[in-house]
Design a protein around this motif. Structure first.
Motif, PDB file in Angstrom:
ATOM      1  N   ALA A  63      -9.105  -0.799   9.488  1.00 43.33           N
ATOM      2  CA  ALA A  63      -8.578   0.092  10.950  1.00 43.33           C
ATOM      3  C   ALA A  63      -7.707   1.461  10.481  1.00 43.33           C
ATOM      4  N   VAL A  64      -8.138   2.434  11.639  1.00 41.69           N
ATOM      5  CA  VAL A  64      -7.512   3.666  11.331  1.00 41.69           C
ATOM      6  C   VAL A  64      -6.029   3.485  11.227  1.00 41.69           C
ATOM      7  N   HIS A  65      -5.268   2.410  11.633  1.00 50.11           N
ATOM      8  CA  HIS A  65      -3.726   2.453  11.500  1.00 50.11           C
ATOM      9  C   HIS A  65      -3.467   2.344  10.035  1.00 50.11           C
ATOM     10  N   PHE A  66      -4.282   1.639   9.335  1.00 50.41           N
ATOM     11  CA  PHE A  66      -3.938   1.683   7.799  1.00 50.41           C
ATOM     12  C   PHE A  66      -3.865   3.099   7.010  1.00 50.41           C
ATOM     13  N   TYR A  67      -4.878   4.075   7.634  1.00 50.74           N
ATOM     14  CA  TYR A  67      -4.686   5.229   6.924  1.00 50.74           C
ATOM     15  C   TYR A  67      -3.792   6.299   7.482  1.00 50.74           C
ATOM     16  N   LEU A  68      -3.417   5.908   8.777  1.00 51.44           N
ATOM     17  CA  LEU A  68      -2.029   6.614   9.435  1.00 51.44           C
ATOM     18  C   LEU A  68      -0.817   6.501   8.741  1.00 51.44           C
ATOM     19  N   VAL A  69      -0.721   5.093   8.542  1.00 54.53           N
ATOM     20  CA  VAL A  69       0.590   4.782   7.824  1.00 54.53           C
ATOM     21  C   VAL A  69       0.590   5.455   6.346  1.00 54.53           C
ATOM     22  N   ALA A  70      -0.667   5.423   5.891  1.00 52.59           N
ATOM     23  CA  ALA A  70      -0.534   6.126   4.553  1.00 52.59           C
ATOM     24  C   ALA A  70      -0.587   7.651   4.675  1.00 52.59           C
ATOM     25  N   PHE A  72       1.349   9.004   6.788  1.00 54.16           N
ATOM     26  CA  PHE A  72       2.877   9.183   7.194  1.00 54.16           C
ATOM     27  C   PHE A  72       3.567   9.051   5.868  1.00 54.16           C
ATOM     28  N   PHE A  73       3.186   8.210   4.972  1.00 55.65           N
ATOM     29  CA  PHE A  73       3.958   7.756   3.801  1.00 55.65           C
ATOM     30  C   PHE A  73       3.907   9.121   3.071  1.00 55.65           C
ATOM     31  N   VAL A  74       2.749   9.823   2.803  1.00 50.07           N
ATOM     32  CA  VAL A  74       2.586  10.906   2.042  1.00 50.07           C
ATOM     33  C   VAL A  74       3.486  11.944   2.561  1.00 50.07           C
ATOM     34  N   ILE A  75       3.264  12.079   3.890  1.00 50.17           N
ATOM     35  CA  ILE A  75       4.038  13.180   4.498  1.00 50.17           C
ATOM     36  C   ILE A  75       5.538  13.064   4.170  1.00 50.17           C
ATOM     37  N   ASP A  77       6.902  11.358   1.998  1.00 44.06           N
ATOM     38  CA  ASP A  77       7.416  11.105   0.434  1.00 44.06           C
ATOM     39  C   ASP A  77       7.630  12.732   0.050  1.00 44.06           C
ATOM     40  N   VAL A  78       6.728  13.644   0.434  1.00 43.09           N
ATOM     41  CA  VAL A  78       6.753  14.931  -0.203  1.00 43.09           C
ATOM     42  C   VAL A  78       7.962  15.547   0.770  1.00 43.09           C
ATOM     43  N   ALA A  79       8.410  15.196   1.902  1.00 44.84           N
ATOM     44  CA  ALA A  79       9.406  15.693   2.502  1.00 44.84           C
ATOM     45  C   ALA A  79      10.789  15.252   1.653  1.00 44.84           C
ATOM     46  N   SER A  80      10.829  13.988   1.053  1.00 44.37           N
ATOM     47  CA  SER A  80      11.708  13.516   0.258  1.00 44.37           C
ATOM     48  C   SER A  80      11.897  14.219  -1.137  1.00 44.37           C
ATOM     49  N   VAL A  81      10.912  14.970  -1.692  1.00 39.79           N
ATOM     50  CA  VAL A  81      10.946  15.631  -2.714  1.00 39.79           C
ATOM     51  C   VAL A  81      11.675  16.925  -2.653  1.00 39.79           C
ATOM     52  N   PHE A  82      11.313  17.583  -1.250  1.00 40.89           N
ATOM     53  CA  PHE A  82      12.292  18.784  -0.870  1.00 40.89           C
ATOM     54  C   PHE A  82      13.627  18.402  -0.705  1.00 40.89           C
ATOM     55  N   ILE A  83      13.887  17.318  -0.165  1.00 43.52           N
ATOM     56  CA  ILE A  83      15.402  16.848   0.070  1.00 43.52           C
ATOM     57  C   ILE A  83      16.217  16.673  -1.484  1.00 43.52           C
ATOM     58  N   ILE A  84      15.426  16.183  -2.238  1.00 38.60           N
ATOM     59  CA  ILE A  84      15.940  15.912  -3.331  1.00 38.60           C
ATOM     60  C   ILE A  84      16.043  17.255  -4.459  1.00 38.60           C
ATOM     61  N   ILE A 105      15.358  18.409   7.987  1.00 40.03           N
ATOM     62  CA  ILE A 105      15.676  17.038   8.035  1.00 40.03           C
ATOM     63  C   ILE A 105      15.531  16.818   9.661  1.00 40.03           C
ATOM     64  N   GLY A 106      15.925  17.748  10.584  1.00 35.53           N
ATOM     65  CA  GLY A 106      15.953  17.517  11.944  1.00 35.53           C
ATOM     66  C   GLY A 106      14.440  17.473  12.452  1.00 35.53           C
ATOM     67  N   ILE A 107      13.708  18.463  11.972  1.00 30.37           N
ATOM     68  CA  ILE A 107      12.139  18.508  12.397  1.00 30.37           C
ATOM     69  C   ILE A 107      11.471  17.158  11.819  1.00 30.37           C
ATOM     70  N   MET A 108      11.931  16.611  10.542  1.00 33.25           N
ATOM     71  CA  MET A 108      11.378  15.618  10.084  1.00 33.25           C
ATOM     72  C   MET A 108      11.769  14.181  10.842  1.00 33.25           C
ATOM     73  N   MET A 109      12.903  14.164  11.378  1.00 33.90           N
ATOM     74  CA  MET A 109      13.549  12.920  12.315  1.00 33.90           C
ATOM     75  C   MET A 109      12.639  13.246  13.492  1.00 33.90           C
ATOM     76  N   SER A 110      12.692  14.076  14.087  1.00 38.93           N
ATOM     77  CA  SER A 110      11.932  14.181  15.437  1.00 38.93           C
ATOM     78  C   SER A 110      10.385  13.879  15.041  1.00 38.93           C
ATOM     79  N   ALA A 111       9.883  14.188  14.141  1.00 36.24           N
ATOM     80  CA  ALA A 111       8.509  14.020  13.849  1.00 36.24           C
ATOM     81  C   ALA A 111       8.365  12.257  13.718  1.00 36.24           C
ATOM     82  N   LEU A 112       9.134  11.918  13.127  1.00 37.81           N
ATOM     83  CA  LEU A 112       9.426  10.475  12.760  1.00 37.81           C
ATOM     84  C   LEU A 112       9.602   9.613  14.190  1.00 37.81           C
ATOM     85  N   PHE A 113      10.478  10.254  14.937  1.00 36.94           N
ATOM     86  CA  PHE A 113      10.714   9.592  16.339  1.00 36.94           C
ATOM     87  C   PHE A 113       9.413   9.668  17.267  1.00 36.94           C
TER      88      PHE A 113
END
Length: 144
Positions: A63-70, A72-75, A77-84, A105-113
């Motif tokens: 199902a396409v949901h598995f690819y979407l979750v993958a 989102f994880f990559v996106i 995860d890359v954001a966490s590299v910038f924060i670190i 972080i505000g932009i990433m939180m709004s994207a997650l929301f």
């Protein structure tokens, strides 16, 4: 110094190295062709997994949901590299860096929301019913 780089006397080691690499690769492929085993039994191309006989094709449709979750994880995860990276250099970047990472972080939180509210993270068995109800509610409240 730039005049010296264009002279053939300076480039001959590079050309010699390139030819040596090409000859080495060609030699290894030729030797492997003549020495390698040649056999073609019916079971040669079959997948062997711990002695279990194959029951179908390995080409499953997910199902396409598995690819979407993958994705989102990559996106995120890359954001966490910038924060670190920001956290490591916090003293050098100062308040300007703090403001920049706060906006990031505000932009990433709004994207997650947003992806959470649209139901993109719902992959369980009830997700199709939930998404249909959500889209009906959105379409009903939409101005006509």
């Amino acid at each position: 110094m730039t005049e010296q780089a264009n002279q053939p006397e300076v480039l001959w080691p590079l050309v010699l190295y390139g030819l040596a690499v090409i000859l080495l690769v060609a030699g290894m492929l030729t030797i492997a062709y003549f020495i390698g085993e040649r056999h073609k039994e019916p079971a040669t191309d079959d997948v062997y997994e711990s002695g279990i006989k194959i029951t179908g094709t390995a080409r499953l449709r997910f199902a396409v949901h598995f690819y979407l979750v993958a994705m989102f994880f990559v996106i995120f995860d890359v954001a966490s590299v910038f924060i670190i990276a920001w956290a490591i250099s916090i003293h050098q970047v100062g308040w300007t860096g703090y403001t920049a990472i706060a906006v990031f972080i505000g932009i990433m939180m709004s994207a997650l929301f947003y992806i959470w509210k649209t139901g993109a993270l719902k992959v369980g068995p009830d997700s199709k019913k939930i998404l249909k109800a959500y889209h009906k509610r959105i379409n009903r409240n939409a101005p006509t």
